[in-house]
Design an enzyme around this catalytic site. Structure first.
Site, PDB file in Angstrom:
ATOM      1  N   GLY A  10       0.850  -1.181   0.000  1.00  0.00           N
ATOM      2  CA  GLY A  10       0.000   0.000   0.000  1.00  0.00           C
ATOM      3  C   GLY A  10       0.887   1.234   0.000  1.00  0.00           C
ATOM      4  N   ASN A  13      -0.811   7.294   1.548  1.00  0.00           N
ATOM      5  CA  ASN A  13      -0.207   8.177   2.550  1.00  0.00           C
ATOM      6  C   ASN A  13       0.436   7.423   3.717  1.00  0.00           C
ATOM      7  OD1 ASN A  13      -0.780  10.571   1.230  1.00  0.00           O
ATOM      8  ND2 ASN A  13      -2.735  10.880   2.270  1.00  0.00           N
ATOM      9  N   VAL A  14      -0.292   6.454   4.285  1.00  0.00           N
ATOM     10  CA  VAL A  14       0.258   5.715   5.427  1.00  0.00           C
ATOM     11  C   VAL A  14       1.456   4.877   4.999  1.00  0.00           C
ATOM     12  CG1 VAL A  14      -0.187   3.968   7.191  1.00  0.00           C
ATOM     13  CG2 VAL A  14      -1.939   5.658   6.660  1.00  0.00           C
ATOM     14  N   GLY A  15       1.320   4.148   3.884  1.00  0.00           N
ATOM     15  CA  GLY A  15       2.405   3.284   3.435  1.00  0.00           C
ATOM     16  C   GLY A  15       3.661   4.046   3.072  1.00  0.00           C
ATOM     17  N   ASP A  34       2.327  -1.521  -4.513  1.00  0.00           N
ATOM     18  CA  ASP A  34       0.917  -1.189  -4.679  1.00  0.00           C
ATOM     19  C   ASP A  34       0.361  -2.008  -5.845  1.00  0.00           C
ATOM     20  OD1 ASP A  34      -1.656   0.219  -4.582  1.00  0.00           O
ATOM     21  OD2 ASP A  34      -0.557   1.771  -3.492  1.00  0.00           O
ATOM     22  N   ARG A  91     -14.830   3.137  11.133  1.00  0.00           N
ATOM     23  CA  ARG A  91     -13.886   2.107  10.697  1.00  0.00           C
ATOM     24  C   ARG A  91     -14.639   0.861  10.229  1.00  0.00           C
ATOM     25  NH1 ARG A  91     -11.276   4.362  15.324  1.00  0.00           N
ATOM     26  NH2 ARG A  91      -9.230   5.235  14.843  1.00  0.00           N
ATOM     27  N   ASN A 123      -7.848  -0.815   8.363  1.00  0.00           N
ATOM     28  CA  ASN A 123      -9.019  -0.788   9.238  1.00  0.00           C
ATOM     29  C   ASN A 123     -10.209  -1.519   8.627  1.00  0.00           C
ATOM     30  OD1 ASN A 123      -8.389   0.610  11.670  1.00  0.00           O
ATOM     31  ND2 ASN A 123      -8.109   2.480  10.462  1.00  0.00           N
ATOM     32  N   ARG A 154      -1.658   9.212  20.899  1.00  0.00           N
ATOM     33  CA  ARG A 154      -2.668  10.281  20.928  1.00  0.00           C
ATOM     34  C   ARG A 154      -3.012  10.655  22.370  1.00  0.00           C
ATOM     35  NH1 ARG A 154      -6.100   7.626  15.893  1.00  0.00           N
ATOM     36  NH2 ARG A 154      -5.109   8.889  14.252  1.00  0.00           N
ATOM     37  N   HIS A 178      -9.479  -1.212  18.569  1.00  0.00           N
ATOM     38  CA  HIS A 178      -9.069   0.079  18.007  1.00  0.00           C
ATOM     39  C   HIS A 178     -10.314   0.831  17.582  1.00  0.00           C
ATOM     40  CE1 HIS A 178      -6.713   3.087  16.059  1.00  0.00           C
ATOM     41  NE2 HIS A 178      -6.976   2.705  14.825  1.00  0.00           N
TER      42      HIS A 178
END
Length: 315
Positions: A10, A13-15, A34, A91, A123, A154, A178
């Site tokens: 992936g 953005n996160v990957g 990807d 989620r 998620n 957080r 989560h």
């Protein structure tokens, strides 16, 4: 010594941000993968990151690809693939689509990297990691979910902001699924060794806890067109580091629990020792009656999510 090989599935953005954190910390060589429909996008991001290496000063090699052959014999595989949340989505709304994506990815991983550790980020997390372990057939200790490190971060951030102290001095623990049913542990939360309950009143702490529970949704609402990625990626990189450097970190993550906490065979957020063998131990804490009740509600929510996923995949 041979560098660790880290595959991130992936390149969104996160990957891509996870690849950035891993490369900058020189945790190993990175493969950013990807789907074929993205064409050369992962190659572009990998090349961009490589061109940052002389500036930042890292020697990790970064490869972008759409071919699982390039991921062969990875030591750690991070799964971030899936559709992100949009405003108004929970989620759980992602359940059916992302379950199919995680299934397809895991089927490839178990063939190309049969000895790797898998960290799931997609998620809804607790159901996705359950599915990845089922499909891979890997020992449960080698399949885990990244959530606790992010949720705790957080929580720690908001406490530091409230008290005007360094985040480095805030130590905390969260358990459970989560999402909105996560369970904060005030008894395991301190600032410079001082219990947080001595530094703020119960009502304010509960407000901070509630903000941490909804931390992802808050960012989704602000971004409008995506979800959080800097902190989730950094949290994932911390877990990768614990494994490739055998750090034996005591951190929360989604780990398989059977007799532990009486969970009965599900993945749920708990404190673990994370090292080169993956989840090397689930740490069992003595919970207060309120914590036990809250944790059981969270476990029940995870069970419901897994059952719903199984029904959707069977239909």
């Amino acid at each position: 010594m041979k560098r660790a090989k880290i595959t991130i599935v992936g390149a969104g953005n996160v990957g891509a941000t996870c690849a950035h954190w891993c490369a900058a910390a020189e945790l190993g060589d990175v493969v950013l993968l990807d789907i074929p429909q993205t064409e050369d996008m992962p190659k572009g991001k990998a090349l961009d990151l490589m061109q940052a290496s002389p500036i930042v000063g890292f020697d990790s090699n970064i490869v972008g690809t759409t071919d699982y052959a390039d991921t062969k014999d990875s030591d750690v595989v991070v799964i971030t693939a899936g559709i992100p949340r949009k405003p108004g989505m929970s989620r759980d709304d992602l359940l059916a689509t992302n379950a199919k994506i995680v299934t397809a990815v895991t089927e490839q991983i178990k063939t190309t990297s049969p000895n790797c550790a898998i960290i799931v980020v997609s998620n809804p997390l607790d159901a996705m990691v359950q599915q990845a372990q089922k499909v891979s057939g890997f020992p449960a200790n080698r399949v885990m979910g990244q959530a606790g490190v992010l949720d705790t971060a957080r929580y720690r951030t908001f406490i530091a902001m409230e008290l005007g102290v360094s985040v480095e001095d805030v130590s905390a623990m969260l358990m459970g699924g989560h999402g909105d049913t996560m369970v904060p542990m005030p008894s395991c939360t301190s600032v410079g060794g001082i219990p947080v309950t001595r530094l703020m009143d119960e009502k304010r702490l509960e407000e901070i806890v509630d903000r941490a529970r909804k931390g992802g949704a808050e960012i989704v609402g602000l971004l409008k067109t995506g979800s959080a990625y800097y902190a989730p990626a950094a949290a994932t990189a911390q877990m990768v580091e614990a494994i490739v450097r055998d750090k034996k970190r005591l951190i929360p993550c989604a780990a398989y629990c059977d007799k532990e906490y009486g969970v009965g065979g599900y993945y749920v957020g708990v404190p673990v020792i994370l090292g080169s063998d993956g989840v090397e131990k689930v740490v069992e804490l003595d919970l207060t009656e309120q914590e036990k009740s809250d944790f059981q509600k969270s476990v029940d929510a995870v069970k419901g999510l897994v059952e719903a996923m199984d029904k959707l995949l069977a239909s």
